[in-house]
Structure formats: C-alpha cells, structure tokens
Write an enzyme that holds these catalytic residues in place. Sequence first.
Site, PDB file in Angstrom:
ATOM      1  N   LYS A  22      -8.946 -28.407  27.707  1.00  0.00           N
ATOM      2  CA  LYS A  22      -9.021 -27.929  26.318  1.00  0.00           C
ATOM      3  C   LYS A  22      -7.658 -28.060  25.652  1.00  0.00           C
ATOM      4  O   LYS A  22      -7.514 -28.603  24.555  1.00  0.00           O
ATOM      5  CB  LYS A  22      -9.471 -26.469  26.245  1.00  0.00           C
ATOM      6  CG  LYS A  22      -9.254 -25.836  24.867  1.00  0.00           C
ATOM      7  CD  LYS A  22      -9.673 -24.387  24.823  1.00  0.00           C
ATOM      8  CE  LYS A  22      -8.671 -23.416  25.318  1.00  0.00           C
ATOM      9  NZ  LYS A  22      -7.595 -23.042  24.388  1.00  0.00           N
ATOM     10  N   ASN A  23      -6.602 -27.565  26.327  1.00  0.00           N
ATOM     11  CA  ASN A  23      -5.286 -27.474  25.692  1.00  0.00           C
ATOM     12  C   ASN A  23      -4.550 -28.801  25.602  1.00  0.00           C
ATOM     13  O   ASN A  23      -3.528 -28.886  24.935  1.00  0.00           O
ATOM     14  CB  ASN A  23      -4.447 -26.409  26.399  1.00  0.00           C
ATOM     15  CG  ASN A  23      -4.992 -25.030  26.109  1.00  0.00           C
ATOM     16  OD1 ASN A  23      -5.829 -24.853  25.229  1.00  0.00           O
ATOM     17  ND2 ASN A  23      -4.532 -24.043  26.853  1.00  0.00           N
ATOM     18  N   CYS A 115      -4.129 -12.347  16.570  1.00  0.00           N
ATOM     19  CA  CYS A 115      -4.821 -12.783  17.781  1.00  0.00           C
ATOM     20  C   CYS A 115      -4.863 -11.625  18.765  1.00  0.00           C
ATOM     21  O   CYS A 115      -3.930 -10.821  18.817  1.00  0.00           O
ATOM     22  CB  CYS A 115      -4.083 -13.970  18.397  1.00  0.00           C
ATOM     23  SG  CYS A 115      -4.750 -14.456  19.981  1.00  0.00           S
ATOM     24  N   ARG A 120       1.650 -13.769  17.873  1.00  0.00           N
ATOM     25  CA  ARG A 120       1.637 -15.250  17.895  1.00  0.00           C
ATOM     26  C   ARG A 120       2.068 -15.863  16.559  1.00  0.00           C
ATOM     27  O   ARG A 120       1.314 -16.631  15.945  1.00  0.00           O
ATOM     28  CB  ARG A 120       0.280 -15.764  18.332  1.00  0.00           C
ATOM     29  CG  ARG A 120      -0.103 -15.277  19.715  1.00  0.00           C
ATOM     30  CD  ARG A 120      -1.387 -15.856  20.198  1.00  0.00           C
ATOM     31  NE  ARG A 120      -1.258 -17.252  20.608  1.00  0.00           N
ATOM     32  CZ  ARG A 120      -2.288 -17.968  21.092  1.00  0.00           C
ATOM     33  NH1 ARG A 120      -3.496 -17.422  21.145  1.00  0.00           N
ATOM     34  NH2 ARG A 120      -2.116 -19.206  21.478  1.00  0.00           N
ATOM     35  N   LEU A 124       8.661 -20.696  14.714  1.00  0.00           N
ATOM     36  CA  LEU A 124       9.435 -21.758  15.371  1.00  0.00           C
ATOM     37  C   LEU A 124       8.930 -23.145  14.960  1.00  0.00           C
ATOM     38  O   LEU A 124       9.713 -24.088  14.836  1.00  0.00           O
ATOM     39  CB  LEU A 124       9.388 -21.590  16.887  1.00  0.00           C
ATOM     40  CG  LEU A 124       9.902 -20.236  17.425  1.00  0.00           C
ATOM     41  CD1 LEU A 124       9.727 -20.165  18.929  1.00  0.00           C
ATOM     42  CD2 LEU A 124      11.354 -19.996  17.018  1.00  0.00           C
ATOM     43  N   ASP A 305      -2.219 -18.116  31.340  1.00  0.00           N
ATOM     44  CA  ASP A 305      -3.667 -18.321  31.202  1.00  0.00           C
ATOM     45  C   ASP A 305      -4.428 -18.105  32.501  1.00  0.00           C
ATOM     46  O   ASP A 305      -5.658 -18.193  32.512  1.00  0.00           O
ATOM     47  CB  ASP A 305      -3.953 -19.722  30.654  1.00  0.00           C
ATOM     48  CG  ASP A 305      -3.416 -19.908  29.237  1.00  0.00           C
ATOM     49  OD1 ASP A 305      -3.362 -21.063  28.778  1.00  0.00           O
ATOM     50  OD2 ASP A 305      -3.036 -18.906  28.616  1.00  0.00           O
ATOM     51  N   ARG A 397     -15.332 -20.770  24.221  1.00  0.00           N
ATOM     52  CA  ARG A 397     -14.252 -21.472  23.538  1.00  0.00           C
ATOM     53  C   ARG A 397     -13.524 -22.410  24.496  1.00  0.00           C
ATOM     54  O   ARG A 397     -12.963 -23.411  24.083  1.00  0.00           O
ATOM     55  CB  ARG A 397     -13.214 -20.485  23.003  1.00  0.00           C
ATOM     56  CG  ARG A 397     -13.726 -19.518  21.969  1.00  0.00           C
ATOM     57  CD  ARG A 397     -12.557 -18.784  21.386  1.00  0.00           C
ATOM     58  NE  ARG A 397     -11.589 -19.750  20.904  1.00  0.00           N
ATOM     59  CZ  ARG A 397     -10.573 -19.402  20.134  1.00  0.00           C
ATOM     60  NH1 ARG A 397     -10.413 -18.146  19.827  1.00  0.00           N
ATOM     61  NH2 ARG A 397      -9.718 -20.293  19.698  1.00  0.00           N
TER      62      ARG A 397
HETATM   63  C1  EPZ Z   1      -0.532 -22.480  24.111  1.00  0.00           C
HETATM   64  O1  EPZ Z   1      -0.511 -21.541  23.018  1.00  0.00           O
HETATM   65  C2  EPZ Z   1      -1.947 -22.410  24.689  1.00  0.00           C
HETATM   66  N1  EPZ Z   1      -2.912 -22.766  23.673  1.00  0.00           N
HETATM   67  C3  EPZ Z   1      -2.234 -20.999  25.191  1.00  0.00           C
HETATM   68  O2  EPZ Z   1      -3.509 -21.003  25.842  1.00  0.00           O
HETATM   69  C4  EPZ Z   1      -1.198 -20.625  26.235  1.00  0.00           C
HETATM   70  O3  EPZ Z   1      -1.392 -19.291  26.616  1.00  0.00           O
HETATM   71  C5  EPZ Z   1       0.219 -20.770  25.637  1.00  0.00           C
HETATM   72  O4  EPZ Z   1       0.414 -22.103  25.133  1.00  0.00           O
HETATM   73  C6  EPZ Z   1       1.306 -20.499  26.665  1.00  0.00           C
HETATM   74  O5  EPZ Z   1       1.182 -21.323  27.756  1.00  0.00           O
HETATM   75  C7  EPZ Z   1      -3.140 -24.075  23.412  1.00  0.00           C
HETATM   76  O6  EPZ Z   1      -2.551 -24.980  23.971  1.00  0.00           O
HETATM   77  C8  EPZ Z   1      -4.161 -24.385  22.368  1.00  0.00           C
HETATM   78  P1  EPZ Z   1       3.409 -20.805  22.605  1.00  0.00           P
HETATM   79  P2  EPZ Z   1       0.703 -21.537  21.967  1.00  0.00           P
HETATM   80  O7  EPZ Z   1       3.725 -21.360  21.269  1.00  0.00           O
HETATM   81  O8  EPZ Z   1       1.083 -22.915  21.657  1.00  0.00           O
HETATM   82  C9  EPZ Z   1       5.775 -17.041  20.815  1.00  0.00           C
HETATM   83  C10 EPZ Z   1      -5.715 -20.312  26.316  1.00  0.00           C
HETATM   84  O9  EPZ Z   1      -6.089 -19.292  26.916  1.00  0.00           O
HETATM   85  N2  EPZ Z   1       6.001 -17.912  19.631  1.00  0.00           N
HETATM   86  O10 EPZ Z   1       4.060 -21.415  23.778  1.00  0.00           O
HETATM   87  O11 EPZ Z   1       0.303 -20.649  20.853  1.00  0.00           O
HETATM   88  C11 EPZ Z   1       4.315 -16.620  20.926  1.00  0.00           C
HETATM   89  O12 EPZ Z   1       4.033 -15.509  20.122  1.00  0.00           O
HETATM   90  C12 EPZ Z   1      -4.569 -20.206  25.283  1.00  0.00           C
HETATM   91  O13 EPZ Z   1      -6.168 -21.439  26.482  1.00  0.00           O
HETATM   92  C13 EPZ Z   1       6.757 -17.439  18.583  1.00  0.00           C
HETATM   93  O14 EPZ Z   1       7.274 -16.313  18.612  1.00  0.00           O
HETATM   94  O15 EPZ Z   1       1.825 -20.815  22.841  1.00  0.00           O
HETATM   95  C14 EPZ Z   1       4.149 -16.334  22.394  1.00  0.00           C
HETATM   96  O16 EPZ Z   1       4.553 -15.029  22.670  1.00  0.00           O
HETATM   97  C15 EPZ Z   1      -4.203 -18.800  24.970  1.00  0.00           C
HETATM   98  N3  EPZ Z   1       6.929 -18.232  17.502  1.00  0.00           N
HETATM   99  C16 EPZ Z   1       5.090 -17.347  23.014  1.00  0.00           C
HETATM  100  O17 EPZ Z   1       6.002 -17.758  22.005  1.00  0.00           O
HETATM  101  C17 EPZ Z   1       6.368 -19.497  17.415  1.00  0.00           C
HETATM  102  O18 EPZ Z   1       6.537 -20.180  16.393  1.00  0.00           O
HETATM  103  C18 EPZ Z   1       4.373 -18.564  23.596  1.00  0.00           C
HETATM  104  O19 EPZ Z   1       3.689 -19.225  22.571  1.00  0.00           O
HETATM  105  C19 EPZ Z   1       5.601 -19.959  18.494  1.00  0.00           C
HETATM  106  C20 EPZ Z   1       5.423 -19.150  19.605  1.00  0.00           C
END
Ligand code: EPZ
Length: 422
Positions: A22-23, A115, A120, A124, A305, A397
């Site tokens: 999916k990701n 969320c 989230r 960044l 995850d 999902r």
């Molecule tokens: C991806 O989410 C995955 N989703 C998530 O999987 C996964 O949990 C996550 O990466 C971490 O591995 C998809 O790929 C679609 P991040 P993403 O940006 O991109 C903070 C599942 O179950 N952050 O690495 O949203 C954020 O709040 C899903 O399949 C900021 O503060 O993850 C979080 O605490 C759930 N500002 C941390 O970084 C930003 O601009 C990690 O987020 C971006 C992120």
Amino acid sequence: MYKFLIKGGKLLNGKVKVSGSKNASLPIIFAAILTEDAVISNVPDLRDTRTAISLLKDMGFEAEFDNNKLHVMKGKRIKTEADYELVRTMRASVLTLGPLLARFGKARVSLPGGCAIGARPVDLHLKALSKLGADIKIEHGYINAVASNGLKGAEIVFDFPTVGGTENLLMAAVLAKGKTIIMNAAKEPEIVDLARALKRAGAIIEGEGTDTIEVEGVDSIGPINYTVMPDRIEAGTFVACVAAAGGEVIIEEFPHDVLGAVIDKFKDAGVVIEKIDNKTAFVKSEGKLRGTDITTEVYPGFPTDMQAQFMAVMCLADGVSVIKETIFENRFQHVLELQRLGADIKIDGNTAIVRGVDRLIGAKVMATDLRASASLVVAGLAAENTTEIYRIYHLERGYENLEMKLSFLGADIEKVKSDRPY
Ligand code: EPZ
C-alpha cells in the site's frame, strides 16, 4: 456496515501470498502525474488505492484498474487540485502536491485533517517545497502552491526523516531545474521503490535508501512501467497471526530483506522464521512465547506500523514486554480494546507495559485505525470464544482480502453485516 466474527483457538496451516505494498503504491500512483502514461502492476485493491485513483480521475487523468494492474493516462485538461472530500479520507493525498507543482507549476491541495494516531502535520513537506522555490499559502483549509517559473533544485535538510516529506520532495525534484540534495531523508523501502519506478522512467536519482538523496532535474520523464514491491507490513502481520494462533505457514512474496528488525524481534520471542528462498518464508509457532521489548523507530528500526500487531502477540507471552512508540504520539488506542479481551497492559506516556496472561477471551471490540484493527484480528485468532470487531472499514484501507486469506489458513473468521450503525 460490516464487522468480523472470529472464533479463536484454531491453528493456522498452509500457504498465503503477500499483496503489493500500500505505502509504495500510493506515491507511485501519484508519480503518474509527472508523466503522460503509467502502467503500475501489483497494486493492491484497497480502499486507499481506490481513493488515489479517484483523486487522479477527479483531476482529469484517465485510469483503468483491473486485476491489480493500473493504467493511468494524462487527460486533455488537468485540474491541479486535490479536493477536501477525497483528501479527508486519505492523508497520503498530500503526495499529489510535489508532482502537481513540478509538472504544472501550481497546486491546490486540501490540508489533510486530523488523524487517530497523531497530529501528523505536513509542515516539513511545505518547508522543503518552499526551498525549491514554491510560493505556498494556506487559505481556507487548502495548501495553495505556485511555482510560475518552475521549481529550482536546492539543498534540503529535514528536521525529521519524514517518509511522506521525502516522497513529495523526491517527486518534485525530478522535474526541478538543477540538482536537489535531500539530507536527513527517510530510508524506508517504499521510498526506494518509488525512486526505482521514477528512474526506470528516466529520472536521475542517487542515494535512495540512504539519508542523502541526490536528484538531477530533467525536463520530462518517459512512461512509468513498474511492479510494486510486496507489502512488508502485511507480511509482518501474517507472522503475528501465526505467532498468536500457533501453527505452520508458508508466506509467499515475503520481503525478507526489508523486514530485518521485525523478524529479529519475533525470533527473540520464540517464533521460528526460516528463509525458504528470497521470496518465501516458513513461519512456525507453538507453545508459549517469551516477553520481548520493542521500540518503534524509523527504518531500518522496528516499524511503528507493526507495533500494535506485535503488542497483541505479547499479550499471551511469558513475562513482561515493554513497548515504546516513538513515531506517533497517539498510537496506543488498541490497548483499551485488547484489555476488553482480558489483556494486562499499563500505559505510561509513550510506553506500554504488557504483562502476559494465560488466555484472552472473545468480546465486542472496536477498530480505531488501520494497524489497531489488525492487532484485534491477531488477538481474536488466539482468544477463546468469539471476538466481534466493529468498524472494519479501517482494516480494508490497508489489507487486501484479509479474512479470505486467513480462512484459507484455517482461521474461523467471517465478515458479516454489522448489527450496529457502525
Ligand atoms: C508514512 O506516513 C506511512 N504512510 C505510515 O503508515 C507510517 O506509519 C509512517 O510513514 C511512518 O513510517 C504512508 O506511507 C501512506 P512521516 P507519513 O511523515 O508519511 C511527523 C499505515 O499504517 N511529521 O514519516 O505520514 C509526523 O507527525 C500508515 O500504513 C511532522 O511533524 O509519516 C509523525 O509523528 C500509518 N511534520 C512523524 O513525523 C511533517 O511535515 C512521521 O511521519 C511530516 C511528518
């Protein structure tokens, strides 16, 4: 609405195949915005991938999805907007921002709302895209971004190795003028898969999978033609199912090389995981497992995850397991539901202390997010009597035909109409 009925206590046996990721699929689907034509194979048929396809269609792309193969073609007129109605159902829609900006010089993308697992924010993403010269304003719940003279390569250092931020930046940088260097980039395997798909189409990228990615911008890329990697989280979830229910299962399309931390922790707990070949694993679990501590981290550490599914297995292990969640600030909602099945779990900030119990007993439980719902399936397979899981739309999902795959392994699991309005 539907729910799952799981009669627990059945050993699992047989073969199961892991679907496409999916990701990895989601960013690769949105990368189609960068080109005239994209053929993407091994795309799992999920609510989220269908949302991504609807989003492209809403923008004016033509798309055909059949038998896990997606064909996307650029339509005559493209609306460079990702509408709230679609974005609110799937946060990953924000990954349209980079490609739209790079390809069309403008984008209007709804801010993803709140969320269940954490705030989230996408700050960044926006900070990095501004560094490439985009003029970004937030108005009326929408991100309005313009780069009338095109994007320009730059050096970017992420405050945190964000997965989505790295993917958005990577796609934007592919068509930016000059070189972009992304430092403190995320190293997740799904980012490597995206980079591979783009490189096959003519993008110039180096360093994917490391914390420094270099992109040399090009004027255009050719057609995308790519097969998505297997879903490492679905594969890990099957290991958790066997660990909890017991049995012997062969998992096909098992991505050993990107599941190191997960395999190590299950082995520490006493699960047998053997490599039959590069794509196939033999998983066996019998008797009591050992309590095992985990701390979720960015890749290659233990993936957040898989935290909930691993916790469900530890509920029946010998002794105590300390589970620390460092990526998302609110990813313990499954704890209350696991306690309804008789689990002994105490939460202290971002740490859960799981004390193994002798048995779990089926009850009505509520899914709250994608991986939390998977943990309830894992626990339900091991629990006595019947577990009823409500709000399984969360599960759909991210898992393709989960109940069918598990029933082929001998699980007593059924999807039935819910007797509740949820
Ligand atoms: C991806 O989410 C995955 N989703 C998530 O999987 C996964 O949990 C996550 O990466 C971490 O591995 C998809 O790929 C679609 P991040 P993403 O940006 O991109 C903070 C599942 O179950 N952050 O690495 O949203 C954020 O709040 C899903 O399949 C900021 O503060 O993850 C979080 O605490 C759930 N500002 C941390 O970084 C930003 O601009 C990690 O987020 C971006 C992120």
